[in-house]
Scaffold this motif. Structure first.
Motif, PDB file in Angstrom:
ATOM      1  N   VAL A 260      32.393 -23.078 -23.426  1.00 36.22           N
ATOM      2  CA  VAL A 260      33.120 -23.612 -22.278  1.00 36.22           C
ATOM      3  C   VAL A 260      32.112 -24.315 -21.380  1.00 36.22           C
ATOM      4  O   VAL A 260      31.145 -23.709 -20.917  1.00 36.22           O
ATOM      5  CB  VAL A 260      33.845 -22.488 -21.519  1.00 36.22           C
ATOM      6  N   VAL A 261      32.328 -25.592 -21.145  1.00 38.22           N
ATOM      7  CA  VAL A 261      31.418 -26.410 -20.352  1.00 38.22           C
ATOM      8  C   VAL A 261      32.026 -26.625 -18.972  1.00 38.22           C
ATOM      9  O   VAL A 261      33.200 -26.999 -18.855  1.00 38.22           O
ATOM     10  CB  VAL A 261      31.149 -27.768 -21.042  1.00 38.22           C
ATOM     11  N   LEU A 262      31.240 -26.387 -17.935  1.00 37.78           N
ATOM     12  CA  LEU A 262      31.710 -26.541 -16.554  1.00 37.78           C
ATOM     13  C   LEU A 262      31.464 -27.972 -16.083  1.00 37.78           C
ATOM     14  O   LEU A 262      30.373 -28.515 -16.246  1.00 37.78           O
ATOM     15  CB  LEU A 262      30.988 -25.560 -15.636  1.00 37.78           C
ATOM     16  N   GLN A 263      32.493 -28.539 -15.481  1.00 35.82           N
ATOM     17  CA  GLN A 263      32.365 -29.860 -14.847  1.00 35.82           C
ATOM     18  C   GLN A 263      32.708 -29.716 -13.369  1.00 35.82           C
ATOM     19  O   GLN A 263      33.870 -29.773 -12.982  1.00 35.82           O
ATOM     20  CB  GLN A 263      33.300 -30.881 -15.508  1.00 35.82           C
TER      21      GLN A 263
ATOM     22  N   GLY B 121      27.429 -18.509 -13.950  1.00 36.36           N
ATOM     23  CA  GLY B 121      27.066 -17.217 -14.505  1.00 36.36           C
ATOM     24  C   GLY B 121      28.212 -16.559 -15.244  1.00 36.36           C
ATOM     25  O   GLY B 121      28.022 -15.948 -16.303  1.00 36.36           O
ATOM     26  N   VAL B 122      29.430 -16.678 -14.703  1.00 35.07           N
ATOM     27  CA  VAL B 122      30.606 -16.111 -15.370  1.00 35.07           C
ATOM     28  C   VAL B 122      30.839 -16.800 -16.713  1.00 35.07           C
ATOM     29  O   VAL B 122      31.116 -16.147 -17.734  1.00 35.07           O
ATOM     30  CB  VAL B 122      31.838 -16.235 -14.464  1.00 35.07           C
ATOM     31  N   LEU B 123      30.722 -18.118 -16.733  1.00 32.07           N
ATOM     32  CA  LEU B 123      30.939 -18.855 -17.980  1.00 32.07           C
ATOM     33  C   LEU B 123      29.854 -18.539 -19.002  1.00 32.07           C
ATOM     34  O   LEU B 123      30.115 -18.511 -20.215  1.00 32.07           O
ATOM     35  CB  LEU B 123      30.980 -20.359 -17.695  1.00 32.07           C
ATOM     36  N   GLN B 124      28.641 -18.306 -18.534  1.00 29.72           N
ATOM     37  CA  GLN B 124      27.574 -17.945 -19.464  1.00 29.72           C
ATOM     38  C   GLN B 124      27.879 -16.612 -20.142  1.00 29.72           C
ATOM     39  O   GLN B 124      27.699 -16.462 -21.357  1.00 29.72           O
ATOM     40  CB  GLN B 124      26.241 -17.879 -18.728  1.00 29.72           C
ATOM     41  N   SER B 125      28.349 -15.646 -19.350  1.00 30.88           N
ATOM     42  CA  SER B 125      28.719 -14.351 -19.934  1.00 30.88           C
ATOM     43  C   SER B 125      29.936 -14.489 -20.838  1.00 30.88           C
ATOM     44  O   SER B 125      30.019 -13.847 -21.897  1.00 30.88           O
ATOM     45  CB  SER B 125      29.014 -13.344 -18.819  1.00 30.88           C
ATOM     46  N   TYR B 126      30.877 -15.336 -20.450  1.00 30.13           N
ATOM     47  CA  TYR B 126      32.083 -15.550 -21.251  1.00 30.13           C
ATOM     48  C   TYR B 126      31.732 -16.206 -22.585  1.00 30.13           C
ATOM     49  O   TYR B 126      32.270 -15.829 -23.638  1.00 30.13           O
ATOM     50  CB  TYR B 126      33.058 -16.424 -20.467  1.00 30.13           C
ATOM     51  N   ASN B 127      30.829 -17.171 -22.561  1.00 28.98           N
ATOM     52  CA  ASN B 127      30.422 -17.818 -23.807  1.00 28.98           C
ATOM     53  C   ASN B 127      29.717 -16.840 -24.738  1.00 28.98           C
ATOM     54  O   ASN B 127      29.845 -16.919 -25.962  1.00 28.98           O
ATOM     55  CB  ASN B 127      29.498 -18.999 -23.513  1.00 28.98           C
TER      56      ASN B 127
END
Length: 374
Positions: free
Chosen positions: A164-167, A145-151
């Protein structure tokens, strides 16, 4: 009305009044009826919450650019994660997670900022301690969720083609089996709570039947009497603990990656804790009912604060230091570390030492009170 008057006749009213007076005279019963539910309500309300906050996180920032620092700030500002420290390598970060200093970690590659500037996807490795599969799953959802908002906050030209893709990488429990985490805490609860219940009940019944007076007339010393009383209980609960370990291994499939001797040693201390706690309760109570109420008063806080079902990190900050005084917490940490993580005594010795201190204090108090009783 006649039926109601017949039910509430003078004799019945006298009996009800007698029961109320008898209950009010017993302060232990009144404390158990009034104080215990309030404490249990507060503990359950604060502890048994699915929300995961302040997950300790370590960072390996190989990029060291304004873009990478902005990503770290976005993770910390979400309040789901708490930045613990920066690390120089992935191995150092993994060791910190293995020793329990961290619950998660993010590895930002050296080409992170370059990929964003060139409008290419940037991959970030996120390490999660999956010993508690439920917490790891929730933490993964949080970081996504944080990365979605950051993107979404990236510039329009960049966001259209780069992100930014999470692995994620789940350590120690790749299959995210939730029961592995809880079984370690449940085993400690069985050893301490059942041990305290049985030992307190048996001691009180023995005193009521007058067996203690018969033992005093024998040539045995006080120490011999105490050891003789505790030994059968210790052996019986040891057999129960071994049987529980067999079920955990072969029925639930929990891996035994570490030393079983460390778990057995911690289990022996846990059993002595439970027996000593029950013996101490038996020496300060007069009847079996009072002993059972006292054990019932202690069991819910010990269970809730043990971290058996809810991780300690998810509890409020002011409540987390209280868990240090719960022996089940330390036994669960030893069991999870030794069985699931494969940690050795060099890593688990603080919890082992705390469990040893609890055992010594409770055993000394129970012996002292039992001798005074004799």
């Amino acid at each position: 009305m006649k039926m109601l008057h017949a039910l509430l006749n003078q004799r019945l009213r006298a009996l009800i009044l007698k029961e109320f007076r008898q209950m009010l005279r017993d302060r232990r019963v009144m404390a158990a009826l009034v104080i215990a539910p309030v404490i249990q309500l507060l503990v359950f309300g604060y502890v048994l919450s699915p929300t995961v906050t302040n997950v300790s996180m370590g960072i390996v920032d190989e990029s060291a650019t304004p873009e990478s620092r902005e990503l770290v700030a976005a993770l910390v500002e979400s309040r789901s994660f708490r930045l613990a420290d920066y690390y120089d390598s992935v191995n150092a970060l993994g060791n910190a997670i293995g020793t329990g200093k961290l619950d998660s970690g993010a590895v930002i590659p050296y080409d992170y900022a370059r990929d964003l500037r060139r409008e290419r996807p940037a991959t970030v490795l996120f390490l999660l301690n999956a010993t508690n599969a439920n917490t790891a799953t929730i933490a993964q959802a949080y970081v996504e969720g944080v990365l979605q908002s950051y993107n979404a906050q990236l510039s329009p030209t960049t966001a259209s083609s780069a992100a930014v893709v999470l692995q994620p990488a789940f350590l120690y429990n790749p299959g995210l089996v939730i029961s592995w985490f809880m079984l370690a805490g449940i085993l400690g609860m069985l050893l301490i709570l059942v041990g305290s219940t049985f030992s307190s009940t048996l001691m009180v019944k023995e005193r009521a039947t007058g067996t203690i007076e018969q033992l005093l007339m024998s040539p045995a010393t006080t120490t011999e009497i105490i050891v003789a009383k505790m030994t059968p209980l210790f052996l019986a609960f040891s057999v129960m603990g071994l049987f529980a370990l067999v079920l955990i291994r072969y029925l639930f499939g929990v891996p035994f990656n570490g030393s079983i001797a460390v778990v057995l040693g911690a289990g022996a201390l846990c059993i002595l804790c439970g027996i000593s706690l029950g013996t101490f309760i038996a020496t300060i109570t007069k009847t079996a009912r009072q002993a059972q109420l006292s054990v019932f008063f202690l069991n819910p806080p010990l269970t809730s604060l043990s971290g058996a079902f809810t991780p300690v990190q998810a509890m409020p900050h002011w409540l987390q230091p209280v868990t240090v005084f719960d022996p089940i917490t330390h036994f669960a940490a030893i069991t999870r570390g030794a069985l699931i993580k494969g940690s050795g005594f060099d890593v688990l010795w603080p919890d082992f030492f705390a469990l040893l201190v609890f055992t010594f204090i409770l055993f000394s108090l129970s012996v002292w009170r039992y001798r005074a009783q004799l």
